[in-house]
Design a protein around this motif. Structure first.
Motif, PDB file in Angstrom:
ATOM      1  N   PRO A  78      28.036 -17.720 -24.166  1.00  0.00           N
ATOM      2  CA  PRO A  78      28.618 -17.253 -25.454  1.00  0.00           C
ATOM      3  C   PRO A  78      27.845 -18.026 -26.480  1.00  0.00           C
ATOM      4  O   PRO A  78      27.242 -17.544 -27.513  1.00  0.00           O
ATOM      5  N   VAL A  79      27.789 -19.250 -26.187  1.00  0.00           N
ATOM      6  CA  VAL A  79      27.034 -20.370 -27.221  1.00  0.00           C
ATOM      7  C   VAL A  79      25.469 -19.757 -27.346  1.00  0.00           C
ATOM      8  O   VAL A  79      24.994 -19.708 -28.343  1.00  0.00           O
ATOM      9  N   LEU A  80      24.804 -19.690 -26.230  1.00  0.00           N
ATOM     10  CA  LEU A  80      23.547 -19.296 -26.239  1.00  0.00           C
ATOM     11  C   LEU A  80      23.332 -17.816 -26.951  1.00  0.00           C
ATOM     12  O   LEU A  80      22.454 -17.623 -27.740  1.00  0.00           O
ATOM     13  N   ALA A  81      24.141 -16.909 -26.780  1.00  0.00           N
ATOM     14  CA  ALA A  81      24.218 -15.598 -27.241  1.00  0.00           C
ATOM     15  C   ALA A  81      24.633 -15.781 -28.847  1.00  0.00           C
ATOM     16  O   ALA A  81      23.589 -15.238 -29.675  1.00  0.00           O
ATOM     17  N   LEU A  82      25.306 -16.509 -29.320  1.00  0.00           N
ATOM     18  CA  LEU A  82      25.478 -16.752 -30.838  1.00  0.00           C
ATOM     19  C   LEU A  82      24.235 -17.358 -31.506  1.00  0.00           C
ATOM     20  O   LEU A  82      23.902 -17.154 -32.732  1.00  0.00           O
ATOM     21  N   SER A  83      23.638 -18.306 -30.912  1.00  0.00           N
ATOM     22  CA  SER A  83      22.530 -19.003 -31.272  1.00  0.00           C
ATOM     23  C   SER A  83      21.356 -18.023 -31.297  1.00  0.00           C
ATOM     24  O   SER A  83      20.602 -18.137 -32.119  1.00  0.00           O
ATOM     25  N   VAL A  84      21.361 -17.212 -30.366  1.00  0.00           N
ATOM     26  CA  VAL A  84      20.125 -16.292 -30.337  1.00  0.00           C
ATOM     27  C   VAL A  84      20.232 -15.164 -31.625  1.00  0.00           C
ATOM     28  O   VAL A  84      19.219 -15.047 -32.222  1.00  0.00           O
ATOM     29  N   ILE A  85      21.593 -14.911 -31.762  1.00  0.00           N
ATOM     30  CA  ILE A  85      21.693 -13.798 -32.714  1.00  0.00           C
ATOM     31  C   ILE A  85      21.374 -14.692 -34.101  1.00  0.00           C
ATOM     32  O   ILE A  85      20.697 -14.002 -35.262  1.00  0.00           O
ATOM     33  N   VAL A  86      21.672 -15.768 -34.395  1.00  0.00           N
ATOM     34  CA  VAL A  86      21.542 -16.766 -35.575  1.00  0.00           C
ATOM     35  C   VAL A  86      20.066 -16.778 -35.839  1.00  0.00           C
ATOM     36  O   VAL A  86      19.575 -16.403 -36.981  1.00  0.00           O
ATOM     37  N   LEU A  87      19.294 -17.058 -34.790  1.00  0.00           N
ATOM     38  CA  LEU A  87      17.714 -17.386 -34.996  1.00  0.00           C
ATOM     39  C   LEU A  87      17.262 -15.772 -34.982  1.00  0.00           C
ATOM     40  O   LEU A  87      16.404 -15.791 -36.018  1.00  0.00           O
ATOM     41  N   ALA A  88      17.701 -14.723 -34.542  1.00  0.00           N
ATOM     42  CA  ALA A  88      17.275 -13.400 -34.900  1.00  0.00           C
ATOM     43  C   ALA A  88      17.342 -13.061 -36.258  1.00  0.00           C
ATOM     44  O   ALA A  88      16.663 -12.362 -37.075  1.00  0.00           O
ATOM     45  N   ALA A  89      18.594 -13.269 -36.594  1.00  0.00           N
ATOM     46  CA  ALA A  89      18.953 -13.071 -38.259  1.00  0.00           C
ATOM     47  C   ALA A  89      18.004 -13.557 -39.203  1.00  0.00           C
ATOM     48  O   ALA A  89      17.565 -13.177 -40.066  1.00  0.00           O
ATOM     49  N   VAL A 210      11.694 -12.407 -35.918  1.00  0.00           N
ATOM     50  CA  VAL A 210      13.324 -11.729 -35.345  1.00  0.00           C
ATOM     51  C   VAL A 210      13.187 -11.770 -33.870  1.00  0.00           C
ATOM     52  O   VAL A 210      14.291 -11.908 -33.319  1.00  0.00           O
ATOM     53  N   GLY A 211      12.028 -11.544 -33.424  1.00  0.00           N
ATOM     54  CA  GLY A 211      11.926 -11.436 -31.775  1.00  0.00           C
ATOM     55  C   GLY A 211      11.390 -12.665 -31.062  1.00  0.00           C
ATOM     56  O   GLY A 211      12.061 -13.169 -30.205  1.00  0.00           O
ATOM     57  N   SER A 212      10.219 -13.441 -31.793  1.00  0.00           N
ATOM     58  CA  SER A 212       9.625 -14.479 -31.179  1.00  0.00           C
ATOM     59  C   SER A 212      10.741 -15.614 -31.080  1.00  0.00           C
ATOM     60  O   SER A 212      10.552 -16.403 -30.352  1.00  0.00           O
ATOM     61  N   LEU A 213      11.411 -16.029 -32.341  1.00  0.00           N
ATOM     62  CA  LEU A 213      12.259 -17.183 -32.306  1.00  0.00           C
ATOM     63  C   LEU A 213      13.496 -17.232 -31.195  1.00  0.00           C
ATOM     64  O   LEU A 213      13.658 -18.275 -30.443  1.00  0.00           O
ATOM     65  N   PRO A 214      14.181 -15.965 -31.146  1.00  0.00           N
ATOM     66  CA  PRO A 214      15.107 -15.999 -30.040  1.00  0.00           C
ATOM     67  C   PRO A 214      14.707 -16.040 -28.701  1.00  0.00           C
ATOM     68  O   PRO A 214      15.078 -16.406 -27.756  1.00  0.00           O
ATOM     69  N   VAL A 215      13.416 -15.498 -28.458  1.00  0.00           N
ATOM     70  CA  VAL A 215      12.794 -15.343 -27.158  1.00  0.00           C
ATOM     71  C   VAL A 215      12.417 -16.883 -26.590  1.00  0.00           C
ATOM     72  O   VAL A 215      12.508 -17.250 -25.677  1.00  0.00           O
ATOM     73  N   GLY A 216      11.929 -17.459 -27.737  1.00  0.00           N
ATOM     74  CA  GLY A 216      11.689 -18.783 -27.526  1.00  0.00           C
ATOM     75  C   GLY A 216      13.017 -19.695 -27.082  1.00  0.00           C
ATOM     76  O   GLY A 216      12.914 -20.407 -26.238  1.00  0.00           O
ATOM     77  N   LEU A 217      13.883 -19.546 -27.762  1.00  0.00           N
ATOM     78  CA  LEU A 217      15.353 -20.229 -27.437  1.00  0.00           C
ATOM     79  C   LEU A 217      15.708 -19.919 -25.981  1.00  0.00           C
ATOM     80  O   LEU A 217      15.997 -20.687 -25.295  1.00  0.00           O
ATOM     81  N   ILE A 218      15.882 -18.664 -25.711  1.00  0.00           N
ATOM     82  CA  ILE A 218      16.157 -18.301 -24.383  1.00  0.00           C
ATOM     83  C   ILE A 218      15.345 -18.792 -23.333  1.00  0.00           C
ATOM     84  O   ILE A 218      15.789 -19.163 -22.220  1.00  0.00           O
ATOM     85  N   VAL A 219      13.961 -18.685 -23.423  1.00  0.00           N
ATOM     86  CA  VAL A 219      13.208 -19.356 -22.526  1.00  0.00           C
ATOM     87  C   VAL A 219      13.189 -20.940 -22.465  1.00  0.00           C
ATOM     88  O   VAL A 219      13.209 -21.384 -21.300  1.00  0.00           O
ATOM     89  N   ALA A 220      13.620 -21.284 -23.407  1.00  0.00           N
ATOM     90  CA  ALA A 220      13.754 -22.943 -23.403  1.00  0.00           C
ATOM     91  C   ALA A 220      14.930 -23.274 -22.540  1.00  0.00           C
ATOM     92  O   ALA A 220      15.135 -24.159 -21.560  1.00  0.00           O
ATOM     93  N   TRP A 221      15.829 -22.328 -22.933  1.00  0.00           N
ATOM     94  CA  TRP A 221      17.237 -22.597 -22.190  1.00  0.00           C
ATOM     95  C   TRP A 221      17.110 -22.241 -20.470  1.00  0.00           C
ATOM     96  O   TRP A 221      17.591 -23.032 -19.662  1.00  0.00           O
ATOM     97  N   LEU A 222      16.263 -21.338 -20.157  1.00  0.00           N
ATOM     98  CA  LEU A 222      16.038 -21.042 -18.913  1.00  0.00           C
ATOM     99  C   LEU A 222      15.304 -22.081 -18.150  1.00  0.00           C
ATOM    100  O   LEU A 222      15.662 -22.421 -16.992  1.00  0.00           O
ATOM    101  N   LEU A 223      14.298 -22.544 -18.640  1.00  0.00           N
ATOM    102  CA  LEU A 223      13.389 -23.858 -18.211  1.00  0.00           C
ATOM    103  C   LEU A 223      14.385 -24.947 -18.131  1.00  0.00           C
ATOM    104  O   LEU A 223      14.124 -25.788 -17.269  1.00  0.00           O
ATOM    105  N   PHE A 224      15.172 -25.258 -19.188  1.00  0.00           N
ATOM    106  CA  PHE A 224      16.152 -26.418 -19.077  1.00  0.00           C
ATOM    107  C   PHE A 224      16.841 -26.360 -17.793  1.00  0.00           C
ATOM    108  O   PHE A 224      17.324 -27.317 -17.244  1.00  0.00           O
ATOM    109  N   ARG A 225      17.439 -25.262 -17.550  1.00  0.00           N
ATOM    110  CA  ARG A 225      18.506 -24.915 -16.423  1.00  0.00           C
ATOM    111  C   ARG A 225      17.567 -25.181 -15.093  1.00  0.00           C
ATOM    112  O   ARG A 225      18.178 -25.583 -14.316  1.00  0.00           O
ATOM    113  N   LEU A 226      16.404 -24.815 -15.147  1.00  0.00           N
ATOM    114  CA  LEU A 226      15.515 -24.818 -14.020  1.00  0.00           C
ATOM    115  C   LEU A 226      15.372 -26.239 -13.678  1.00  0.00           C
ATOM    116  O   LEU A 226      15.331 -26.920 -12.673  1.00  0.00           O
ATOM    117  N   ALA A 227      15.008 -27.134 -14.698  1.00  0.00           N
ATOM    118  CA  ALA A 227      14.832 -28.562 -14.595  1.00  0.00           C
ATOM    119  C   ALA A 227      15.999 -29.363 -14.017  1.00  0.00           C
ATOM    120  O   ALA A 227      15.844 -30.156 -13.192  1.00  0.00           O
TER     121      ALA A 227
END
Length: 335
Positions: A78-89, A210-227
């Motif tokens: 939920p926090v990831l989704a909310l942060s993604v929405i904020v960056l998209a806005a 509106v797309g590149s900023l949240p895409v960057g956040l999602i991918v960063a989170w995915l890589l953080f979880r992988l690490a």
């Protein structure tokens, strides 16, 4: 697996493409990107396709995870989704009427901090948690911006991130990655694939901030979880081309005293087009290198010995260095 894995990518792709078809008349009217001295396009082109990518990814995650509730029971998604929405806005507003760089940076830092502070896993258990999180926030903030900087050619963002996302999704299907990030990786992969036909050179639609900023956040989170799951070397290798291009360009501009907050056309992939490379040639080369990096990242997980990890890191760095050098070398008429 807590969701239907075979539905993730096609559902997100269909949603993304469908939303683009619905939104394109509005984007054509209200979000038209007009060429300027720093543009790679020559005719006014609608931007904002990232709305469909992000909306499709979020809807897919909710639709496929909500029936069990297990993926949404904690605060992380939920926090990831909310942060993604904020960056998209913020990105949507900036696409239409540019915002001050300082305001954008503060909001981005808040979104990244929220995601990092609620993310599961530790990268360096022997390092104080506060220091680790602070470094992760700075790294995440840079990653969000570099993804934005690297979205300057048709299909470039797809070439950079479709291979890593496909790798992470496949890793999850094999049981080597947690279910939640696996679902998110597949949903974002599908969203990008649904956008791909509209962004094919010569693009009829751009992603926009509106797309590149949240895409960057999602991918960063995915890589953080992988690490955090023991794949630190893999998480470093997967995004190595965009990371190297953006970081080296930033350092070079700082050395020259350029105002780094202003838009420019000095990234390696942009210099390549000046040096005679076609857009398909540039994005095709980046895609091929990113596929190879995904293979090297997989090798560090399959054979997790220091020797293999070091060898993969060296080969990855050499491969990216070769491509950057190639982009800065003018093509002759015979090539």
């Amino acid at each position: 697996m807590i969701f239907a894995p075979l539905l993730v990518v096609p559902l997100a792709a269909l949603l993304s493409a469908g939303l683009i078809l619905l939104l394109k008349p509005l984007l054509q009217r209200y979000a038209l990107a007009r060429p300027n001295a720093r543009s790679s396009h020559r005719v006014p082109t609608p931007q904002g396709g990232g709305i469909a990518i992000i909306a499709a990814a979020l809807l897919t995650v909710v639709v496929l995870a909500a029936p069990t509730g297990s993926a949404l029971g904690g605060v992380e998604l939920p926090v990831l989704a909310l942060s993604v929405i904020v960056l998209a806005a913020i990105g949507a507003v900036d696409d239409i009427r540019p915002l001050p760089a300082s305001l954008r940076l503060v909001i981005q830092a808040g979104a990244v901090a929220a995601v990092v502070l609620t993310a599961e896993g530790r990268l360096f258990p022997d390092v104080p948690l506060g220091l680790e999180r602070a470094v992760a926030i700075l790294a995440g903030l840079w990653f969000v911006n570099l993804v934005n900087f690297m979205d300057g050619l048709d299909w470039m963002t797809l070439a950079e991130f479709v291979p890593p996302l496909a790798f992470l999704f496949a890793l999850g299907l094999a049981g080597r990655y947690a279910p939640e990030p696996t679902l998110v990786a597949g949903a974002l992969l599908g969203g990008l694939l649904g956008f791909a036909p509209f962004n094919r050179p010569v693009a009829r639609l751009f992603m926009g901030d509106v797309g590149s900023l949240p895409v960057g956040l999602i991918v960063a989170w995915l890589l953080f979880r992988l690490a955090g799951e023991g794949g630190l070397a893999s998480a470093l290798i997967l995004p190595l081309y965009p990371l190297a291009d953006a970081t080296l360009t930033l350092l070079w501009r700082l050395r020259r005293g350029d105002p780094v907050w202003q838009a420019h056309r000095s990234h390696y992939y942009q210099v390549a087009t000046v040096n005679g490379f076609s857009v398909p040639s540039v994005v095709g080369s980046v895609f091929a290198v990113q596929v190879a990096l995904a293979g090297l990242a997989g090798a560090t997980l399959l054979w997790p010995s220091p020797a293999v990890t070091l060898a993969c890191l060296v080969v990855a760095a050499g491969l990216v260095g070769w491509l950057l050098r190639r982009f800065t070398t003018p093509r002759t008429a015979s090539t």
